[in-house]
Design a protein around this motif. Structure first.
Motif, short mmCIF file in Angstrom:
data_model
loop_
_atom_site.label_atom_id
_atom_site.label_comp_id
_atom_site.label_asym_id
_atom_site.label_seq_id
_atom_site.Cartn_x
_atom_site.Cartn_y
_atom_site.Cartn_z
N LEU A 201 0.82 -1.21 0.00
CA LEU A 201 0.00 0.00 0.00
C LEU A 201 0.86 1.26 0.00
CD1 LEU A 201 -3.04 -0.81 2.31
CD2 LEU A 201 -3.11 -0.03 -0.06
N GLU A 202 2.01 1.21 0.68
CA GLU A 202 2.89 2.37 0.70
C GLU A 202 3.40 2.73 -0.70
OE1 GLU A 202 5.00 2.46 5.10
OE2 GLU A 202 5.84 1.15 3.55
N HIS A 203 3.43 1.75 -1.59
CA HIS A 203 3.87 1.98 -2.96
C HIS A 203 2.74 2.39 -3.90
CE1 HIS A 203 7.38 -0.27 -1.43
NE2 HIS A 203 8.04 0.49 -2.29
N ASP A 212 4.09 11.20 1.61
CA ASP A 212 5.15 12.15 1.27
C ASP A 212 4.79 13.55 1.77
OD1 ASP A 212 7.59 12.97 -0.28
OD2 ASP A 212 6.09 14.17 -1.34
N PHE A 213 3.54 13.94 1.60
CA PHE A 213 3.08 15.23 2.09
C PHE A 213 3.20 15.29 3.62
CE2 PHE A 213 -0.92 18.09 2.58
CZ PHE A 213 -0.11 19.20 2.81
N ALA A 214 2.75 14.21 4.28
CA ALA A 214 2.81 14.15 5.74
C ALA A 214 4.25 14.23 6.26
CB ALA A 214 2.15 12.87 6.24
N ALA A 215 5.18 13.69 5.48
CA ALA A 215 6.58 13.69 5.89
C ALA A 215 7.22 15.07 5.75
CB ALA A 215 7.37 12.67 5.07
N ARG A 216 6.63 15.94 4.92
CA ARG A 216 7.25 17.23 4.64
C ARG A 216 6.59 18.42 5.33
NH1 ARG A 216 6.04 18.82 0.19
NH2 ARG A 216 4.72 17.15 -0.65
N GLY A 278 2.31 5.07 8.49
CA GLY A 278 2.31 6.48 8.87
C GLY A 278 3.73 7.02 8.83
N ILE A 279 3.89 8.27 9.23
CA ILE A 279 5.23 8.86 9.22
C ILE A 279 6.11 8.18 10.26
CG2 ILE A 279 4.35 11.11 8.46
CD1 ILE A 279 4.85 12.07 11.39
N SER A 280 7.41 8.24 10.07
CA SER A 280 8.34 7.68 11.04
C SER A 280 8.46 8.62 12.24
CB SER A 280 9.72 7.49 10.40
OG SER A 280 10.32 8.76 10.14
N LEU A 281 8.78 8.07 13.40
CA LEU A 281 8.97 8.91 14.57
C LEU A 281 10.21 9.79 14.40
CD1 LEU A 281 8.07 6.52 17.53
CD2 LEU A 281 6.61 8.01 16.16
N GLU A 282 11.20 9.30 13.71
CA GLU A 282 12.41 10.08 13.44
C GLU A 282 12.06 11.40 12.76
OE1 GLU A 282 16.26 11.46 12.84
OE2 GLU A 282 15.58 9.83 14.16
N SER A 283 11.08 11.38 11.86
CA SER A 283 10.73 12.59 11.11
C SER A 283 10.13 13.66 12.00
CB SER A 283 9.78 12.25 9.96
OG SER A 283 8.47 12.00 10.44
N CYS A 284 9.63 13.28 13.18
CA CYS A 284 9.05 14.27 14.09
C CYS A 284 10.11 15.25 14.59
CB CYS A 284 8.41 13.58 15.29
SG CYS A 284 6.98 12.54 14.89
#
Length: 327
Positions: A201-203, A212-216, A278-284
């Motif tokens: 699903l991620e692909h 991608d939007f959520a990560a940025r 979902g987004i990675s915790l690192e990205s927070c």
């Protein structure tokens, strides 16, 4: 140094403690009560601007002058500053509470403060949010037109497997509606039965674009879950009580963005995490504002975990919980 300046400086240093205190009072009264400029009060008292400024600083440092911040909304600025200093936060919001206060009342007060804080950020084009009880409470306390035209994106999967209480997965729509904006949803479960399903699903182009939007997005806001039997992830059917008990044995102190973490903010179950979307915790850690909202003593360990791991740089909570965190 000019002769007159030198003479005044010598006289300034020769002042007794009593004379110096009286001069500090005169400087402080003119500056704070009479709204005089530093130039005017210096001339009136026969001081240089440097001397007047030094006396004013000394008056604050010695406690002769005390500056109070008195918000119009119920907040505790002193406690907020302690949290910021202790954990290197960009900001903190703490509302009054007592240990015997009803949990629903405390949550509502924290949610209202979070709504006001978000509204006070000014015009932000987009915000990423999580779902759950806390964020639902925040959404319902957002002022109308809090950020007109805002785009709201979900940071983690939100479709429930089952529902045994009030709806908590429509937060993005509530945020967007209050801001007369638009919601970008992540219309998939928070957790899957197989990691391969999540990876596939991620692909998918649609899901990948949302992630991608959520990560940025530069501003994110999320709730923090405690290890309690009525947690949203249990009520939504993602985690059973038996799995919950195992996670606690592995060291889980709470969850953030549907990911279970230990006391240092590390993922406690890599296999479960591999099935979580979902987004990675690192990205927070890399957002302009990463805002954590949590109310209640039961969330103390989870909040501390997020603070230690620097998943948030803004904390919004209640007084009792804040004191417990600082203890």
């Amino acid at each position: 140094m000019k002769p007159d300046r030198l003479e005044r400086d010598i006289q300034f240093r020769a002042l007794s403690a009593e004379q110096r205190e009286q001069l500090m009072i005169q400087v402080a009264k003119r500056y704070y009560h009479l709204d005089m400029t530093m130039s005017d009060l210096s001339a009136e008292l026969g001081l240089t601007r440097w001397q007047a400024s030094r006396l004013l600083t000394e008056a604050r440092d010695t406690g002769l002058v005390r500056i109070e911040i008195v918000p119009h909304t119920p907040r505790l600025p002193g406690l907020e500053s302690r949290l910021q200093a202790a954990f290197g936060l960009k900001d903190a919001v703490v509302v009054p509470s007592s240990s015997d206060e009803d949990a629903a009342i405390v949550l509502d007060a924290v949610a209202r403060a979070a709504g006001q804080y978000l509204s006070g950020l000014g015009k932000i084009p987009a915000i990423g949010i999580s779902w759950g009880r806390t964020m639902t409470a925040v959404a319902r306390r957002l002022p109308p037109y809090w950020n007109e035209g805002v785009e709201v994106v979900l940071l983690n999967g939100s479709m429930n497997v089952r529902s045994s209480g009030p709806q908590t997965n429509n937060v993005a729509e509530l945020f967007a509606s209050a801001g007369k904006g638009v919601a970008t949803l992540l219309p998939v479960p928070a957790m899957f039965g197989h990691a391969a399903t999540k990876e596939a699903l991620e692909h998918d182009p649609t899901i990948a674009a949302v992630l991608d939007f959520a990560a940025r997005v530069p501003v994110i806001c999320f709730g923090i879950g405690a290890m309690v039997p009525d947690s949203v992830l249990i009520q939504s059917g993602y985690v059973s009580l038996e799995e919950h008990a195992v996670l606690k044995q592995k060291g889980a102190v709470g969850d953030i963005l549907s990911r279970y973490i230990d006391a240092e903010g590390r993922i406690v179950d890599p296999d479960l995490d591999a099935r979580t979307i979902g987004i990675s915790l690192e990205s927070c850690r890399h957002r302009s504002l990463s805002i954590g909202v949590a109310a209640g003593l039961e969330k103390r360990e989870a909040i501390l975990s997020c603070l230690r791991a620097r998943y948030m740089n803004v904390l919004i909570t209640d007084e009792t919980t804040a004191l417990a965190i600082l203890d």
